[in-house]
Design a protein around this motif. Structure first.
Motif, PDB file in Angstrom:
ATOM      1  N   VAL A  11       1.715   4.635   6.555  1.00 19.55           N
ATOM      2  CA  VAL A  11       2.831   5.334   7.193  1.00 19.55           C
ATOM      3  C   VAL A  11       3.305   6.444   6.269  1.00 19.55           C
ATOM      4  O   VAL A  11       3.196   6.323   5.037  1.00 19.55           O
ATOM      5  N   GLN A  12       3.824   7.496   6.835  1.00 20.36           N
ATOM      6  CA  GLN A  12       4.350   8.599   6.033  1.00 20.36           C
ATOM      7  C   GLN A  12       5.728   8.260   5.484  1.00 20.36           C
ATOM      8  O   GLN A  12       6.458   7.451   6.064  1.00 20.36           O
ATOM      9  N   PRO A  13       6.097   8.874   4.374  1.00 20.85           N
ATOM     10  CA  PRO A  13       7.456   8.669   3.851  1.00 20.85           C
ATOM     11  C   PRO A  13       8.505   8.978   4.910  1.00 20.85           C
ATOM     12  O   PRO A  13       8.387   9.969   5.641  1.00 20.85           O
ATOM     13  N   GLY A  14       9.500   8.104   4.988  1.00 21.58           N
ATOM     14  CA  GLY A  14      10.530   8.238   5.997  1.00 21.58           C
ATOM     15  C   GLY A  14      10.211   7.498   7.279  1.00 21.58           C
ATOM     16  O   GLY A  14      11.076   7.382   8.161  1.00 21.58           O
ATOM     17  N   GLN A  38       3.857  -7.220  -3.820  1.00 21.12           N
ATOM     18  CA  GLN A  38       3.222  -7.111  -5.132  1.00 21.12           C
ATOM     19  C   GLN A  38       2.386  -5.849  -5.203  1.00 21.12           C
ATOM     20  O   GLN A  38       1.642  -5.530  -4.268  1.00 21.12           O
ATOM     21  N   THR A  39       2.513  -5.146  -6.335  1.00 19.53           N
ATOM     22  CA  THR A  39       1.666  -3.988  -6.619  1.00 19.53           C
ATOM     23  C   THR A  39       0.763  -4.338  -7.802  1.00 19.53           C
ATOM     24  O   THR A  39       1.082  -5.257  -8.581  1.00 19.53           O
ATOM     25  N   PRO A  40      -0.349  -3.647  -7.959  1.00 21.63           N
ATOM     26  CA  PRO A  40      -1.292  -3.978  -9.041  1.00 21.63           C
ATOM     27  C   PRO A  40      -0.626  -3.968 -10.411  1.00 21.63           C
ATOM     28  O   PRO A  40       0.103  -3.035 -10.759  1.00 21.63           O
ATOM     29  N   GLY A  41      -0.854  -5.025 -11.168  1.00 21.70           N
ATOM     30  CA  GLY A  41      -0.319  -5.128 -12.509  1.00 21.70           C
ATOM     31  C   GLY A  41       1.120  -5.584 -12.598  1.00 21.70           C
ATOM     32  O   GLY A  41       1.656  -5.710 -13.703  1.00 21.70           O
ATOM     33  N   MET A  42       1.735  -5.823 -11.446  1.00 23.05           N
ATOM     34  CA  MET A  42       3.134  -6.237 -11.425  1.00 23.05           C
ATOM     35  C   MET A  42       3.259  -7.640 -10.857  1.00 23.05           C
ATOM     36  O   MET A  42       2.384  -8.128 -10.140  1.00 23.05           O
ATOM     37  N   GLN A  43       4.377  -8.290 -11.202  1.00 21.10           N
ATOM     38  CA  GLN A  43       4.640  -9.613 -10.646  1.00 21.10           C
ATOM     39  C   GLN A  43       5.073  -9.493  -9.189  1.00 21.10           C
ATOM     40  O   GLN A  43       5.648  -8.492  -8.773  1.00 21.10           O
ATOM     41  N   ARG A  44       4.796 -10.538  -8.452  1.00 28.18           N
ATOM     42  CA  ARG A  44       5.242 -10.592  -7.067  1.00 28.18           C
ATOM     43  C   ARG A  44       6.765 -10.679  -7.062  1.00 28.18           C
ATOM     44  O   ARG A  44       7.353 -11.457  -7.814  1.00 28.18           O
ATOM     45  N   ARG A  85       9.532   4.488   1.591  1.00 30.87           N
ATOM     46  CA  ARG A  85       9.313   5.357   0.432  1.00 30.87           C
ATOM     47  C   ARG A  85       7.966   5.035  -0.192  1.00 30.87           C
ATOM     48  O   ARG A  85       7.468   3.910  -0.051  1.00 30.87           O
ATOM     49  N   PRO A  86       7.385   5.960  -0.927  1.00 31.41           N
ATOM     50  CA  PRO A  86       6.107   5.661  -1.604  1.00 31.41           C
ATOM     51  C   PRO A  86       6.196   4.419  -2.490  1.00 31.41           C
ATOM     52  O   PRO A  86       5.208   3.679  -2.606  1.00 31.41           O
ATOM     53  N   GLU A  87       7.347   4.170  -3.080  1.00 31.30           N
ATOM     54  CA  GLU A  87       7.485   2.994  -3.954  1.00 31.30           C
ATOM     55  C   GLU A  87       7.530   1.672  -3.182  1.00 31.30           C
ATOM     56  O   GLU A  87       7.509   0.604  -3.798  1.00 31.30           O
ATOM     57  N   ASP A  88       7.564   1.745  -1.860  1.00 30.38           N
ATOM     58  CA  ASP A  88       7.464   0.528  -1.047  1.00 30.38           C
ATOM     59  C   ASP A  88       6.005   0.112  -0.842  1.00 30.38           C
ATOM     60  O   ASP A  88       5.738  -0.953  -0.278  1.00 30.38           O
ATOM     61  N   THR A  89       5.085   0.949  -1.286  1.00 30.78           N
ATOM     62  CA  THR A  89       3.667   0.623  -1.168  1.00 30.78           C
ATOM     63  C   THR A  89       3.349  -0.641  -1.947  1.00 30.78           C
ATOM     64  O   THR A  89       3.648  -0.737  -3.142  1.00 30.78           O
ATOM     65  N   ALA A  90       2.752  -1.611  -1.279  1.00 29.72           N
ATOM     66  CA  ALA A  90       2.459  -2.907  -1.900  1.00 29.72           C
ATOM     67  C   ALA A  90       1.722  -3.779  -0.892  1.00 29.72           C
ATOM     68  O   ALA A  90       1.633  -3.432   0.291  1.00 29.72           O
ATOM     69  N   GLN A 116      -1.368  -5.173   3.642  1.00 28.74           N
ATOM     70  CA  GLN A 116      -1.152  -3.960   2.858  1.00 28.74           C
ATOM     71  C   GLN A 116      -0.237  -2.989   3.598  1.00 28.74           C
ATOM     72  O   GLN A 116      -0.456  -2.688   4.781  1.00 28.74           O
ATOM     73  N   VAL A 117       0.758  -2.493   2.877  1.00 30.34           N
ATOM     74  CA  VAL A 117       1.619  -1.427   3.382  1.00 30.34           C
ATOM     75  C   VAL A 117       1.470  -0.246   2.429  1.00 30.34           C
ATOM     76  O   VAL A 117       1.692  -0.392   1.220  1.00 30.34           O
ATOM     77  N   THR A 118       1.070   0.891   2.955  1.00 22.28           N
ATOM     78  CA  THR A 118       0.896   2.094   2.147  1.00 22.28           C
ATOM     79  C   THR A 118       1.773   3.201   2.709  1.00 22.28           C
ATOM     80  O   THR A 118       1.680   3.530   3.898  1.00 22.28           O
ATOM     81  N   VAL A 119       2.632   3.738   1.849  1.00 18.91           N
ATOM     82  CA  VAL A 119       3.528   4.823   2.252  1.00 18.91           C
ATOM     83  C   VAL A 119       3.068   6.081   1.525  1.00 18.91           C
ATOM     84  O   VAL A 119       3.224   6.206   0.317  1.00 18.91           O
ATOM     85  N   SER A 120       2.498   6.991   2.270  1.00 17.97           N
ATOM     86  CA  SER A 120       1.915   8.182   1.658  1.00 17.97           C
ATOM     87  C   SER A 120       1.798   9.292   2.691  1.00 17.97           C
ATOM     88  O   SER A 120       1.575   9.035   3.874  1.00 17.97           O
ATOM     89  N   SER A 121       1.930  10.512   2.218  1.00 12.99           N
ATOM     90  CA  SER A 121       1.747  11.661   3.098  1.00 12.99           C
ATOM     91  C   SER A 121       0.304  12.176   3.018  1.00 12.99           C
ATOM     92  O   SER A 121      -0.063  13.125   3.704  1.00 12.99           O
TER      93      SER A 121
END
Length: 121
Positions: A11-14, A38-44, A85-90, A116-121
């Motif tokens: 989905v696009q930002p916004g 969870q994102t790669p390298g981060m805790q859930r 937002r892009p930071e919601d990608t996880a 998977q949820v990807t927020v990107s334009s």
């Protein structure tokens, strides 16, 4: 017992997405249900939780943008995500506390495989 989530995607930002998760199989009762991500390298991390009574707990990072709801009769929860937002990608994981039978005293945490949820334009 199985948890199966659906609704992820690009989905696009916004933009908006709604995740759905259903519990299936043989069990006695479900207590709390919720969503983690969870994102790669981060805790859930917890995103949103909802009790069997409908009480909600939302992470500060998504408060005002994400809404969790529950259909108790269908053993299903939803996560409505807006203003993404892009930071919601996880990868978003559904979880539920389940008691298998009325004769056990403990609640067991079950997890779905993630969506998977990807927020990107």
């Amino acid at each position: 017992v199985q948890l199966q989530a659906s609704g992820g995607g690009l989905v696009q930002p916004g933009g908006s997405l709604t995740l759905s998760c259903a519990a299936s199989g043989s069990f006695f009762r479900i207590n709390d249900m919720g969503w983690y991500r969870q994102t790669p390298g981060m805790q859930r991390e917890p995103v949103a939780l909802i009790t069997s009574l409908g009480n909600r707990d939302i992470a500060n990072s998504v408060k005002g943008r994400f809404t969790i709801s529950r259909d108790t009769a269908k053993n299903r929860i939803y996560l409505q995500m807006e203003s993404l937002r892009p930071e919601d990608t996880a990868v978003y994981y559904c979880t539920a506390q389940i008691k298998i039978s009325p004769w056990v005293t403990v609640w067991t945490d079950y997890w779905g495989p993630g969506t998977q949820v990807t927020v990107s334009s």
